[in-house]
Design a protein around this motif. Structure first.
Motif, short mmCIF file in Angstrom:
data_model
loop_
_atom_site.label_atom_id
_atom_site.label_comp_id
_atom_site.label_asym_id
_atom_site.label_seq_id
_atom_site.Cartn_x
_atom_site.Cartn_y
_atom_site.Cartn_z
N THR A 180 6.73 8.96 32.64
CA THR A 180 6.99 10.39 32.70
C THR A 180 6.20 11.11 31.61
OG1 THR A 180 8.85 10.30 31.17
CG2 THR A 180 9.33 9.92 33.53
N GLU A 181 6.15 12.42 31.70
CA GLU A 181 5.49 13.21 30.66
C GLU A 181 6.17 12.98 29.31
OE1 GLU A 181 2.53 15.53 29.16
OE2 GLU A 181 2.73 14.92 31.25
N GLU A 182 7.49 12.88 29.34
CA GLU A 182 8.23 12.64 28.09
C GLU A 182 7.89 11.26 27.51
OE1 GLU A 182 12.85 12.57 26.40
OE2 GLU A 182 12.45 12.76 28.55
N LYS A 206 5.12 9.60 27.99
CA LYS A 206 3.75 9.67 27.48
C LYS A 206 3.72 10.30 26.10
CE LYS A 206 0.72 12.87 28.37
NZ LYS A 206 -0.29 13.79 28.98
N GLN A 207 4.50 11.38 25.94
CA GLN A 207 4.56 12.04 24.64
C GLN A 207 5.16 11.11 23.58
OE1 GLN A 207 3.30 15.11 23.88
NE2 GLN A 207 3.79 14.67 21.74
N GLN A 222 0.09 7.25 33.01
CA GLN A 222 0.70 8.15 33.99
C GLN A 222 0.37 7.77 35.43
OE1 GLN A 222 -0.46 12.13 32.19
NE2 GLN A 222 1.71 12.45 32.58
N THR A 223 -0.88 7.41 35.70
CA THR A 223 -1.28 7.21 37.10
C THR A 223 -1.03 5.80 37.61
OG1 THR A 223 -3.55 6.68 36.47
CG2 THR A 223 -3.05 9.00 36.89
N TYR A 233 2.48 8.67 22.53
CA TYR A 233 1.48 9.30 21.67
C TYR A 233 2.05 9.53 20.27
CZ TYR A 233 -2.53 12.19 20.49
OH TYR A 233 -3.67 12.67 19.90
N LEU A 279 -3.97 7.29 28.21
CA LEU A 279 -2.90 8.18 28.65
C LEU A 279 -2.91 8.36 30.17
CD1 LEU A 279 -3.07 10.90 25.85
CD2 LEU A 279 -1.62 8.86 25.95
N ARG A 280 -4.13 8.44 30.74
CA ARG A 280 -4.23 8.56 32.20
C ARG A 280 -3.68 7.31 32.89
NH1 ARG A 280 -9.36 9.42 32.62
NH2 ARG A 280 -9.27 11.68 32.74
#
Length: 218
Positions: free
Chosen positions: A122-124, A126-127, A116-117, A130, A112-113
């Motif tokens: 985006t957070e969305e 990533k969600q 993002q990095t 998951y 997950l890191r």
């Protein structure tokens, strides 16, 4: 024994459950994954893979949660967390591996890191990632539980009246799915196993917010 672990780590959670079920005391040594303590030189000298859990028993050390579960099973066979019957044992391992090999590797913190990095999702997004892998993985786990029920399995654990590796693996994964606000209503058997397990003393002792490095529960 020493257990290097992190309260939110689902693989550490598996090891803590097994230790609690077997009634084994251990020294809890916290490794903060959020501050990348597992990548510090001090920790890498103990575990070059840079991850938790890490079990140290005298001059013997071992990483990888399922290897730790196997070591505990061999060195402290009672109570048994794997059936003796080959077919029953294989069924327990089948579900354990479905969690440990199919669901967890694509949804753990370092993946997950990286999303993002490095990939700048985006957070969305990533969600969505998951949630997708939880849905695909738990659907397979649910079918394994359906198959067990069809064979006459009675529960309340994943495979009968006693906890096994399957419960050690399933409970942390469902806990993570709930923490990440995934809808698990399509997996009633998995949810029932989880609900039963977390009410048992050994599972409660191993739970994330019962650990010394956990913050106050929100």
């Amino acid at each position: 024994m020493d257990l290097y672990n992190y309260f939110y780590s689902s693989t550490s959670y598996r090891a803590r459950i097994a230790l609690a079920l077997k009634g084994l005391d251990f020294n809890y040594i916290a490794v903060n994954l959020r501050t990348l303590e597992q990548r510090s030189e001090a920790f890498l000298q103990r575990n070059r893979a840079g991850g938790v859990p890490l079990l140290v028993d005298g001059d013997f050390s071992l990483s990888q949660s399922l290897a730790i579960l196997d070591y505990l099973e061999q060195t402290h066979p009672a109570p048994a967390l794997l059936p003796q019957d080959p077919a029953a044992r294989a069924r327990v391992l089948e579900l354990s591996y479905a969690v440990a090999c199919d669901i967890h590797p694509v949804n753990n913190q370092r993946v997950l890191r990286y999303l993002q990095t490095v990939l700048n999702v985006t957070e969305e997004q990533k969600q969505d990632w998951y949630t997708h892998w939880i849905a695909e993985g738990l659907a397979a786990v649910e079918q394994l539980l359906v198959n067990e029920k069809d064979r006459g399995g009675t529960g309340p654990y994943a495979f009968g009246a006693q906890p096994t590796w399957a419960d050690c693996c399933l409970v942390p994964q469902v806990a993570n799915a709930l923490r990440m606000k995934c809808d698990i209503s399509a997996y009633p058997l998995a949810h029932a196993v989880y609900t039963h397990c977390i009410a048992q003393p050994a599972f409660a002792k191993a739970a994330p917010f019962a650990q010394p490095d956990a913050p106050a529960k929100p």
